[in-house]
Every structure is written in structure tokens, then in C-alpha cells.
Design a protein around this motif. Structure first.
Motif, PDB file in Angstrom:
ATOM      1  N   TRP A  59       0.830  -1.195   0.000  1.00 30.96           N
ATOM      2  CA  TRP A  59       0.000   0.000   0.000  1.00 30.96           C
ATOM      3  C   TRP A  59       0.873   1.257   0.000  1.00 30.96           C
ATOM      4  N   ALA A  60       1.925   1.244   0.827  1.00 34.29           N
ATOM      5  CA  ALA A  60       2.846   2.387   0.857  1.00 34.29           C
ATOM      6  C   ALA A  60       3.477   2.580  -0.523  1.00 34.29           C
ATOM      7  N   THR A  61       3.835   1.464  -1.173  1.00 31.80           N
ATOM      8  CA  THR A  61       4.443   1.543  -2.497  1.00 31.80           C
ATOM      9  C   THR A  61       3.457   2.140  -3.508  1.00 31.80           C
ATOM     10  N   PHE A  62       2.212   1.651  -3.477  1.00 31.89           N
ATOM     11  CA  PHE A  62       1.192   2.165  -4.395  1.00 31.89           C
ATOM     12  C   PHE A  62       0.996   3.664  -4.199  1.00 31.89           C
ATOM     13  N   ARG A  63       0.958   4.075  -2.935  1.00 34.25           N
ATOM     14  CA  ARG A  63       0.778   5.504  -2.667  1.00 34.25           C
ATOM     15  C   ARG A  63       1.923   6.307  -3.266  1.00 34.25           C
ATOM     16  N   PHE A  64       3.126   5.781  -3.111  1.00 33.88           N
ATOM     17  CA  PHE A  64       4.285   6.481  -3.656  1.00 33.88           C
ATOM     18  C   PHE A  64       4.198   6.560  -5.175  1.00 33.88           C
ATOM     19  N   VAL A  65       3.863   5.419  -5.813  1.00 37.13           N
ATOM     20  CA  VAL A  65       3.791   5.385  -7.277  1.00 37.13           C
ATOM     21  C   VAL A  65       2.702   6.336  -7.766  1.00 37.13           C
ATOM     22  N   ALA A  66       1.538   6.284  -7.117  1.00 36.27           N
ATOM     23  CA  ALA A  66       0.405   7.089  -7.560  1.00 36.27           C
ATOM     24  C   ALA A  66       0.696   8.580  -7.462  1.00 36.27           C
ATOM     25  N   MET A  67       1.517   8.961  -6.504  1.00 42.36           N
ATOM     26  CA  MET A  67       1.859  10.382  -6.389  1.00 42.36           C
ATOM     27  C   MET A  67       3.038  10.744  -7.281  1.00 42.36           C
ATOM     28  N   THR A  68       4.086   9.926  -7.243  1.00 44.02           N
ATOM     29  CA  THR A  68       5.332  10.298  -7.905  1.00 44.02           C
ATOM     30  C   THR A  68       5.252  10.226  -9.420  1.00 44.02           C
TER      31      THR A  68
END
Lengths: 431, 293
Positions: free
Chosen positions: B75-84
Motif C-alpha cells: 500500500w505504501a508503495t502504491f501511494r508512492f507510485v500514484a503520487m510520484t
């Protein structure tokens, strides 16, 4: 033709010089690689000691390599398992169990008993027993780094926490601690929120391990077979800590505060930190700080401690073993030099020496020796610490109740224990 | 004749051989080895030998004892990808268009300026930004202090990931920017001239000429950004250490800790392959989306 010949002559000469150069530094010298994580001011102290040893032992060359503690153990472990461990390396006492299990540390009992040995009685018993497994000892303790209390004398005077002569009085009991902290915590800029604090948690892990011990809690069952983190004394200790932040408002919420820096900036009255922080405070000339044993906030006095220990690689022999052991013995015998930088030696004679008595701060921290507790001795220490830290953090941030946070951590640690136990049994069965 | 034909057939292979050797030794071999490893229970700390356990490691990560942390890291990874990824693509395109509009020598200066952070190693950048973000005496809060703001950049789980994304933008925007710039300079000038004569404004020229012309590059950059963002590790490891409360512990960091701190090699390998599947799925979707129309 003559050009090529000339080139050849130059080449041969260069090779000869190179060979001679190598010979000068290598011939007759035994190289001892020494790894540690002393990247702070402690590294400078250690480097001086290494230089001193090299000067006094022309037949040995100790090569010190420092790396950050946060990645140090990963590197050391991989090097060890790959049979490329350095000859001498530093391990914290609470990590010994895992490295002893990995089997690349040499036991030192024969060296202690040998001609250039050290009497076992020299070492502080609690630290010495931390180096033992199945009747053998695997490390020479270099120091005992005990946690104590630092306090800001200027803030104490301001808040009127002084005796009749106007000298700041550090608290000794829970009541005194709460009283002092309440008087220290205040709003200095008038926005209705505290910006000066009575206390702050600087390192959750050691702060809580010390306090849980004060409440009589233990983290594992005696045989280490079950995690007991969720036991009620631990919950009470953590609840007390959480209340300091959430109910009493005498410690800042962790979301928005750089704890140790806050203390150094004079925004906090008291912290519980290791003796090694002395080096950091000494570099700051504009701060009037004092030190004292940890006040008893729980049922009985107790404080957390760690220890740096010196280990030898398994499989050393001959000249290498001799050189490495001489170096270890040198460090142990000169541990008072090490202590000057903000440490407490692990040898009785050094603790009783005039020179150590003159180190006021270190002596104050050392006075807690009867009440010290180490981090638990378990091979899965990193898994445990990660869970422990996370549980404390959750409770202090109030994202979980202390009871819930500790119960969750206990459950996960027990899964790890169970997995490791099953594997161990399987390995035994296979034999 | 035959010699020539043989040469023609094999010369290509000869040219790629040096790369193939390295690619095989350092990419393919570890990949296959890792796949094999993921079906074994191998814990370097335990005296028990490695044992074949089939899909147990995958089961543990997805549904078993480890799923809680695995999902949190995912989930943390997805959040990072979705923002970055989207921010980085848009920002680098914007900067590229801006830099492209600058004429002459000054363009090189701006291009270099935006590209320089990319050259800084993550170790240095991480330490630097940790100081910037420090809530007590950091640069950002010093600027915000006159406004009466004090942002808990790294110490609050609401802010921490955003701060990491912010830092990542600074660190990585130069790479795609340079690629976009090269793409922009390949668009024939007369397209724009013709559009101007027809009365198209700057925005219409951008939407109807620049974007369609850049499509292959846009696809390339977005795919690379998504892949790169899924593999985020250095930024969170250096700046937040995965905290507070594991809110920025991304999958690669969790895999690293599992394999190299807890020495659970098989389990770590299994999670790596799950991450690989994630990246593969997203890449395929993206290629499909961009190819249609």
C-alpha cells in the motif's frame, strides 16, 4: 630498438620498486582488520587507541574500518557467513546471541586462561555472563553503556526546582519526577500551547526497556521460549509513558518534535539517555547540563544498559591469532582511555581506579550498576526490536492502546519464535 | 560466399555478446536463481538446511502471518507510485517545454541546472533532505516560521510520504526532462508555423502538435517512471527509515529487511517476485492504453 629496450628497463625498475615498496609495509607484519560502528566522536577515540597499539607493536598492523551501526550488522553477518569476517570486530552484547548462533565467533576461554590471559573475575559479572553460551565465552566486554538522566540546570533553576542553596535537584521518585516535569512544561510564547517540556522520549527502545524493568516487567519467559511483552507490568509502564504525552502534556507528542535536538536547544528539562551522549553534550559549550541516575518511576530502580564487546573470527591461528588477541587485550586494558570519551569500563579494577573516580559523569552513570538490565538475549533480536519499537511508537502516537499495541507485537514475535523452534527441531531431527 | 553468409548471420550476435554476457550474469541468472529460491525455505540464521516448500512463501505473504506487513508495504508503495509517477511526468514535461522556449546558451544552463540533482547520489541527497525537513531547525520550517507554520515533514504519518515524494521530484525530474527536451527539439518547426498561421494559440499548439508528436516518448517516460517508482528504496531508506509507524516502509525496503536483516532469503525472494508481477501487470496495461487510439 633501443627505445623499446629503454622502456623495458624502466618497466623492470618500476616493478622492482613496487615490489620493494610492498615488502617494506608487508614484510614481517601481521595485518589485523578491525571493524566497528564508531562513526561519531567515539571513532576518534578508538582511532587514537589503534594508533597507540600500532606504534607499540611494530610487528602488527591494525586496520580499522568504521561503518554506520544501522547497516553494520548486515555487512558483518554476510562477511561472516561468507567466511570473510575481519579478524577482530565489535558486537553489542544484545546481538551476541544471534552471532553466536551463526558460529563464526571464536570462543576465548583458552586465551583467557593462557599466558597472556585476563582473569575472568575482572569483568563485571552481569556483562560477563552476557558473553557466555553453553559454558563458553565468546567476547571480551569493552564497556557497559548505561542509561541515565540528563537534565537542564538552567531550566531547573528557572522553574525553582532547587534546594535551599539554590542548587538544582534532579528527581529521585515518581512524585518528584512528575512534580518537576509539570513545573518545567510551560507555554513560553503565549499561544496557549506548551513549547517547553518537562521530559521527552529520545530513544523509545531503551527508555521503555528501562521503565518496563522498573515496573517489574519482563519481555520473555525465563527460558526465552515465549514472548511476554503483553504482560500487565509492561502495559502499565507504557500507559504511564503515553499519559506523560497525552494526558499530562509534559512530554511533547512525537509527531512534531526532534527529541534529542530539542533537549540540546534547551526546550526540554529532562531526558533519559545513554552515557555515550556525554560526548555530544561536551561539544556544546553554552549548555548547563547535569546528570543523575534514572529516577524510580515504577516499583523499583532499574535502568537499561548495553555493552560493546570485542570478538575474534573463528578459525584464527598462529601469528594472526596472537596479534588479534594482543590487540583485544590492549583495548581491554586501556578501556579507561575509551571511558574518557563517555563510556564506562567493564573491568572491576578500572571501575575502582582513581582515574575513573575522577570522571564525575561516568561515575554517576556507573552508580546504577546494581540495577542494570540488558535487551533480551534472543537470536531473533532484530525481529523482536522491530516489533517492540513499533508497539511503543503506536502507543505514544495513540494509534493503538498500549494494551493492544503490546499484544499485537507479542503475537507476532511468538510466530517468529514458533517458526524458528520448528526449524531447529527439524535440524536436530535430521542429525 | 558461405563465409560471408555465416559472418552476416553471426556478426550481430558478436556485437551484442559483451552486453549479453553481463545481462546474463547479473540480470537473468539472479532472476532465475531468485525464482528458484522463492520456493525454498532458507533462513541463514537457522541451522536447518534449505527446504523445498512449494508456494508456502507466497501464501505467507499474501494470506498468512506476513500478509499484514506485506500489504502495508504494498500500500505504501502504491501511494508512492500514484503520487510520484504522474507528478514527475507532468512536471518534467512542463520544465522541458519551458527550457525549450529559452534560446541559445542559456538553455544549456537551465538544462544543466535541472539535471544536476539527478547526479547526486541518494546517500548524499537523503542526508541533505533530512536536514531540510527537520521540524526543529530545518530549512523549510525556517522559511515557514514567519507565517506561523510548523510542518511535521517526516515525523507525522500524514506528511511523511508526501515529503518523500517531494524530495523524489527534486531528485529525479531531470532525467525525463532531458528526454522530453530531446523529443521537443525533434518536432519539425514548420508544424508550429503552419498552426500559428491558422491562428492556433500556444495552448492549442501544445495540445494538438506537441503532445501527439511526443506520444512515443510520453509512453516511454511513463513506463519507466512507473517501473522506477515501484522500485523506490533509497529515498525512504535514507530519509524516513520507513517510519513513522511503517507508513513509508515500501516493498523493496521490506524485502531488504526480510532478506538482509532477518535473513529469510526464500521469503524475501518470493516477495520480490510478487513485486515483479505487479510491475509487469502495470507495464502491460500502460502499453495497451497508449497503443490504442
Amino acid at each position: 630498438m633501443s627505445g623499446i629496450l629503454g622502456l623495458r628497463v624502466v618497466f623492470v625498475l618500476a616493478m622492482l620498486l613496487l615490489a620493494a615498496g610492498c615488502g617494506l609495509s608487508e614484510r614481517g607484519k601481521t595485518t589485523v582488520r578491525f571493524w566497528n560502528g564508531f562513526t561519531g566522536p567515539d571513532g576518534r577515540t578508538m582511532l587514537q587507541m589503534v594508533k597507540k597499539f600500532n606504534a607499540a607493536n611494530p610487528d602488527v598492523h591494525v586496520l580499522m574500518q568504521r561503518m554506520d551501526w544501522s547497516t553494520y550488522y548486515n555487512k558483518l553477518f554476510v562477511a561472516g557467513v561468507g567466511e570473510r569476517a575481519p579478524e577482530v570486530f565489535v558486537i553489542h552484547a544484545d546481538n551476541l546471541e544471534r552471532f553466536m548462533q551463526a558460529r563464526f565467533i571464536r570462543s576465548i576461554d583458552d586465551l583467557l586462561a593462557g599466558p597472556g590471559g585476563i582473569a575472568e573475575e575482572e569483568f563485571v559479572p552481569k556483562v560477563w555472563s552476557a558473553c557466555e553460551k553453553d559454558g563458553l565465552h565468546y567476547a571480551v566486554p569493552l564497556d557497559v553503556h548505561i542509561m541515565g538522566m540528563y537534565y537542564n540546570k538552567a531550566l531547573f533553576r528557572q522553574a525553582g526546582i532547587v534546594d535551599a542553596a539554590g542548587v538544582p535537584t534532579p528527581p529521585r521518585t515518581r512524585a518528584q519526577f512528575l512534580e518537576a516535569a509539570r513545573r518545567l512544561a510551560r507555554d513560553t510564547n503565549g499561544d496557549g500551547l506548551n513549547d517547553q517540556w518537562g521530559f521527552v522520549f529520545t530513544w523509545y527502545r531503551i527508555n521503555l526497556m528501562g521503565l518496563m524493568a522498573q515496573w517489574g516487567g519482563s519481555l520473555f519467559s525465563d527460558d526465552g521460549a515465549r514472548c511476554t511483552l503483553g504482560a500487565s507490568p509492561n502495559i502499565e509502564a507504557l500507559q504511564f509513558c503515553s499519559d506523560l504525552v497525552r494526558r499530562e502534556h509534559i512530554a511533547p507528542p512525537p509527531e512534531n518534535f526532534d527529541a534529542w535536538v530539542g533537549f540540546r536547544q534547551g526546550k526540554v528539562g529532562m531526558v533519559f539517555e545513554g552515557v555515550w551522549m556525554l560526548a555530544d553534550l561536551r561539544r556544546q559549550s553554552d549548555m548547563d547540563y547535569g546528570f543523575a541516575p534514572l529516577p524510580t518511576l515504577g516499583e523499583a530502580p532499574a535502568t537499561w544498559t548495553g555493552a560493546h564487546t570485542l570478538c575474534l573470527r573463528d578459525g584464527l591461528s598462529g601469528k594472526e591469532l596472537d596479534a588479534a588477541w594482543r590487540f583485544v587485550r590492549f583495548l581491554s586494558e586501556n578501556a579507561l582511555d575509551w571511558a574518557e570519551g563517555g563510556q564506562i569500563p567493564a573491568r572491576q579494577s578500572q571501575l575502582e581506579s582513581e582515574r575513573f573516580r575522577a570522571m564525575e559523569a561516568q561515575r554517576t552513570f556507573a552508580s546504577q550498576m546494581p540495577h542494570i538490565v540488558f535487551s533480551p538475549r534472543v537470536p531473533f533480536i532484530f525481529e523482536f526490536l522491530s516489533e517492540f519499537d513499533s508497539a511503543v511508537e503506536k502507543a505514544l502516537r495513540e494509534s493503538a492502546s498500549p494494551e493492544q499495541a503490546l499484544a499485537d507485537a507479542e503475537r507476532r514475535v511468538n510466530i517468529t519464535i514458533e517458526r524458528q523452534r520448528a526449524m531447529l527441531e527439524e535440524a536436530r531431527g535430521a542429525k | 560466399m558461405t563465409v560471408q553468409r555465416t559472418w552476416r548471420r553471426w556478426s550481430g550476435w558478436l556485437f551484442v555478446a559483451p552486453y549479453l554476457v553481463l545481462f546474463g550474469a547479473f540480470i537473468i541468472l539472479p532472476l532465475v536463481y531468485g525464482l528458484g529460491l522463492s520456493f525454498f525455505r532458507w533462513e541463514m540464521l537457522s541451522p536447518a538446511p534449505a527446504k523445498f516448500v512449494g508456494l508456502d512463501n507466497y501464501r505467507e505473504a499474501l494470506f498468512g502471518a506476513g500478509s499484514e506487513y506485506f500489504r502495508k508495504a504494498l500500500w505504501a508503495t502504491f501511494r508512492f507510485v500514484a503520487m510520484t509517477a504522474p507528478l514527475n511526468v507532468c512536471l518534467s514535461l512542463l520544465i522541458a517545454v519551458g527550457v525549450n522556449a529559452v534560446a541559445g546558451r542559456r538553455q544549456a544552463l537551465y538544462r544543466a541546472g535541472f539535471f544536476v540533482p539527478t547526479l547526486v547520489s541518494i546517500g548524499v541527497a537523503g542526508i541533505l533532505w533530512r536536514w531540510f525537513f527537520n521540524s526543529e531547525f530545518g530549512l523549510f520550517n525556517a522559511y515557514l516560521a514567519p507565517l506561523g507554520w510548523k510542518v511535521p515533514w517526516l515525523t507525522d504519518s500524514v506528511w511523511a510520504m508526501k515529503s518523500v515524494v517531494f524530495m523524489t521530484l527534486w531528485w529525479t525530474v531531470g532525467g525525463p526532462m532531458v528526454i522530453f527536451l530531446a523529443g521537443l527539439q525533434h518536432i519539425p518547426r514548420h508544424y508550429y508555423e503552419a498552426a500559428s498561421i491558422d491562428g492556433a494559440g500556444a495552448l492549442r499548439r501544445f495540445v494538438h502538435i506537441t503532445l501527439p508528436q511526443l506520444r512515443p516518448i510520453l509512453l516511454f517516460v511513463s513506463v519507466m517512471e512507473i517501473i522506477g517508482s515501484f522500485q523506490v528504496f533509497g529515498q525512504t531508506f535514507m530519509v524516513t527509515r520507513g517510519g513513522p509507524d511503517f507508513s513509508t516502509r515500501v516493498l523493496v525496503q521490506y524485502i531488504y529487511e526480510t532478506a538482509f536483516t532477518h535473513y529469510r532469503m526464500g521469503y524475501g525472494a518470493a516477495m520480490s517476485w510478487l513485486l515483479f508481477c505487479c510491475i509487469a501487470v502495470f507495464s502491460v496495461i500502460q502499453f495497451r492504453l497508449m497503443r490504442e487510439r
